[in-house]
Write a protein that holds these residues in place. Structure first.
Motif, PDB file in Angstrom:
ATOM      1  N   PHE A   6       0.845  -1.194   0.000  1.00  0.00           N
ATOM      2  CA  PHE A   6       0.000   0.000   0.000  1.00  0.00           C
ATOM      3  C   PHE A   6       0.881   1.245   0.000  1.00  0.00           C
ATOM      4  CE2 PHE A   6      -3.366   2.456   2.718  1.00  0.00           C
ATOM      5  CZ  PHE A   6      -3.651   3.272   1.639  1.00  0.00           C
ATOM      6  N   LEU A   7       0.838   2.015  -1.093  1.00  0.00           N
ATOM      7  CA  LEU A   7       1.560   3.284  -1.183  1.00  0.00           C
ATOM      8  C   LEU A   7       0.637   4.365  -0.639  1.00  0.00           C
ATOM      9  CD1 LEU A   7       4.143   4.698  -2.188  1.00  0.00           C
ATOM     10  CD2 LEU A   7       3.011   4.978  -4.407  1.00  0.00           C
ATOM     11  N   HIS A   8       0.912   4.874   0.547  1.00  0.00           N
ATOM     12  CA  HIS A   8      -0.010   5.733   1.275  1.00  0.00           C
ATOM     13  C   HIS A   8      -0.047   7.158   0.711  1.00  0.00           C
ATOM     14  CE1 HIS A   8      -1.041   3.274   4.921  1.00  0.00           C
ATOM     15  NE2 HIS A   8      -0.106   2.529   4.357  1.00  0.00           N
ATOM     16  N   PRO A   9      -1.226   7.775   0.731  1.00  0.00           N
ATOM     17  CA  PRO A   9      -1.342   9.165   0.273  1.00  0.00           C
ATOM     18  C   PRO A   9      -0.775  10.136   1.300  1.00  0.00           C
ATOM     19  CG  PRO A   9      -3.447   8.389   1.113  1.00  0.00           C
ATOM     20  CD  PRO A   9      -2.523   7.205   1.136  1.00  0.00           C
ATOM     21  N   ARG A  12       5.330   9.633   3.467  1.00  0.00           N
ATOM     22  CA  ARG A  12       6.642   9.306   2.908  1.00  0.00           C
ATOM     23  C   ARG A  12       6.569   7.913   2.272  1.00  0.00           C
ATOM     24  NH1 ARG A  12       9.966   8.080   6.458  1.00  0.00           N
ATOM     25  NH2 ARG A  12       8.530   8.021   8.227  1.00  0.00           N
ATOM     26  N   PRO A  13       6.906   7.776   0.987  1.00  0.00           N
ATOM     27  CA  PRO A  13       6.870   6.437   0.385  1.00  0.00           C
ATOM     28  C   PRO A  13       7.744   5.421   1.106  1.00  0.00           C
ATOM     29  CG  PRO A  13       6.966   8.101  -1.321  1.00  0.00           C
ATOM     30  CD  PRO A  13       7.157   8.827  -0.021  1.00  0.00           C
ATOM     31  N   ALA A  14       8.785   5.903   1.794  1.00  0.00           N
ATOM     32  CA  ALA A  14       9.678   4.982   2.506  1.00  0.00           C
ATOM     33  C   ALA A  14       9.184   4.632   3.900  1.00  0.00           C
ATOM     34  CB  ALA A  14      11.075   5.605   2.603  1.00  0.00           C
ATOM     35  N   ALA A  15       8.079   5.218   4.334  1.00  0.00           N
ATOM     36  CA  ALA A  15       7.589   4.972   5.701  1.00  0.00           C
ATOM     37  C   ALA A  15       7.190   3.515   5.877  1.00  0.00           C
ATOM     38  CB  ALA A  15       6.399   5.878   5.997  1.00  0.00           C
TER      39      ALA A  15
END
Length: 411
Positions: A6-9, A12-15
């Motif tokens: 899941f790429l969150h809105p 941080r993409p790295a989170a």
């Protein structure tokens, strides 16, 4: 948590650390460890009627059992969509309102911007396509809304944005007047939130919205209100337009329309706009979304409107403001915060130097309250309109302790 698919809105993409929310009831939610949190932001400015409302779930299930979905392009319609649009038109501040349905607030803004240009193109004035927008505004994440929003960081990195959108300082009517003169005969519309929400909760300065209305009238431009945050009782009325007694030509809505139970947005169109759209019955409106008028979503919205009305939640927003506003103001008086902004059911604290909104959020989260950190110096509060006084007091007490602890750590 490990990194997931899941790429969150707006993250941080790295989170790889997230709070897993698994249940909600009223003004509270719970995580997968059983921790209870006061939802001090109505999730994301939208859960007016609170979590876990079986009335909405039952309305959705009943509609899905009869007709889950069917498109509304051209010759098709359905009863929930027709009833919802009639209910929204009845509550509109504009006479003879019609309603265009979308599936998000971003879609609503894109629709309003396109309609504001089409309004002039269909009157053989295609040169009237300039849109005036405000700094500090948030208008969603479509290309038009991204261009119109006055938050520079959100406009970076996306390449060339929409042409002919110009910005003014957030509260400067003189600049708006100057732009009307600079683009004489070319301005299609002015877009504004009645109360600027996502930038940090900024109510309009006295006379500002009235001034925009007067300038639009003087120069023939349309006035667009983005009511995605301010609609559906958040300001003690169905619409911010009613709260501030200024009537626009187009109104965007979403969020509180279903209290977030299903995605829905739309645009209310005024008699003035409708007259142009309807003038030539051979013309087709070549704009729409697959899920415009989705019957199950509309059933959720109708159930949500009934709850807001039956439980007096418009009036409850005022009472929330009467309790939460002075209590948060006391934190400013105590020197723990620098500024209080807001009205009725939405508030924000401006923080002092060295105190980050994320740090305040983290302290409050550990104590069981979820506010909204807004860079670079704001913490916002927008609780469900069903919240009880005890939880309102808990929001304030938790905020006070977080700010005091952070101040002590700085000392």
């Amino acid at each position: 948590m490990a990194k997931t698919a899941f790429l969150h809105p707006f993250a941080r993409p790295a989170a790889d650390e997230f709070v897993n929310i698994v249940r909600g009831e009223g003004a509270a939610v719970w995580d997968d460890d059983g921790n209870r949190y006061v939802d001090a932001m109505a999730s994301l400015w939208y859960c007016q009627v609170g979590h876990g409302r079986l009335e909405i779930a039952e309305a959705v299930a009943a509609q899905m059992g009869a007709l889950e979905a069917f498109h509304t392009f051209e010759m098709f319609t359905n009863d929930p969509a027709e009833r919802l649009c009639a209910a929204l038109a009845e509550r509109s501040p504009m006479p003879d309102t019609r309603v265009f349905l979308t599936d998000s607030g971003s879609g609503a803004v894109e629709t309003a911007l396109k309609l504001s240009r089409l309004y002039w193109a269909w009157q053989d004035q295609p040169e009237r396509r300039v849109v005036i927008a405000r700094q500090r505004a948030y208008h969603g994440v479509g290309y038009g809304g991204t261009t119109a929003q006055g938050l520079p960081a959100n406009r970076e990195g996306w390449g060339e944005l929409l042409a002919d959108v110009v910005h003014v300082e957030a509260d400067d009517l003189a600049q708006v007047k100057e732009l009307f003169a600079a683009y004489e005969g070319r301005v299609a519309a002015v877009i504004t939130e009645p109360l600027q929400g996502a930038a940090g909760v900024y109510p309009p300065q006295p006379g500002y919205l009235e001034g925009l209305r007067a300038l639009c009238d003087e120069h023939g431009a349309l006035l667009i209100f983005d009511e995605v945050v301010s609609g559906f009782g958040r300001l003690g009325h169905w619409w911010g337009a009613q709260r501030y007694q200024v009537t626009p030509d187009l109104m965007c809505f979403a969020k509180g329309a279903t209290s977030g139970y299903l995605p829905l947005g739309g645009v209310l169109t005024s008699e003035k706009v409708n007259a142009v759209l309807e003038a030539d019955d051979t013309r087709m409106l070549r704009h729409g979304f697959t899920y415009s008028g989705h019957p199950t979503v509309c059933a959720a919205a109708l159930a949500n409107l009934a709850i807001i009305e039956d439980e007096g939640l418009l009036e409850r927003a005022v009472r929330i403001g009467d309790r939460l506003g002075p209590a948060l103001g006391a934190l400013v008086d105590e020197g723990l915060a620098c500024e209080l902004r807001g009205t009725d059911g939405v508030w924000a604290l401006g923080l002092g130097d060295g105190v980050t909104p994320a740090a305040v959020r983290d302290h409050m989260l550990a104590a069981g309250v979820i506010p909204r950190p807004i860079p670079a110096s704001t913490v916002a509060f927008c609780p469900p309109l069903v919240i009880g006084d005890d939880d309102l007091d808990l929001i304030v007490d938790t905020t006070r302790k977080a700010l005091a602890d952070l101040a002590e750590a700085q000392a």
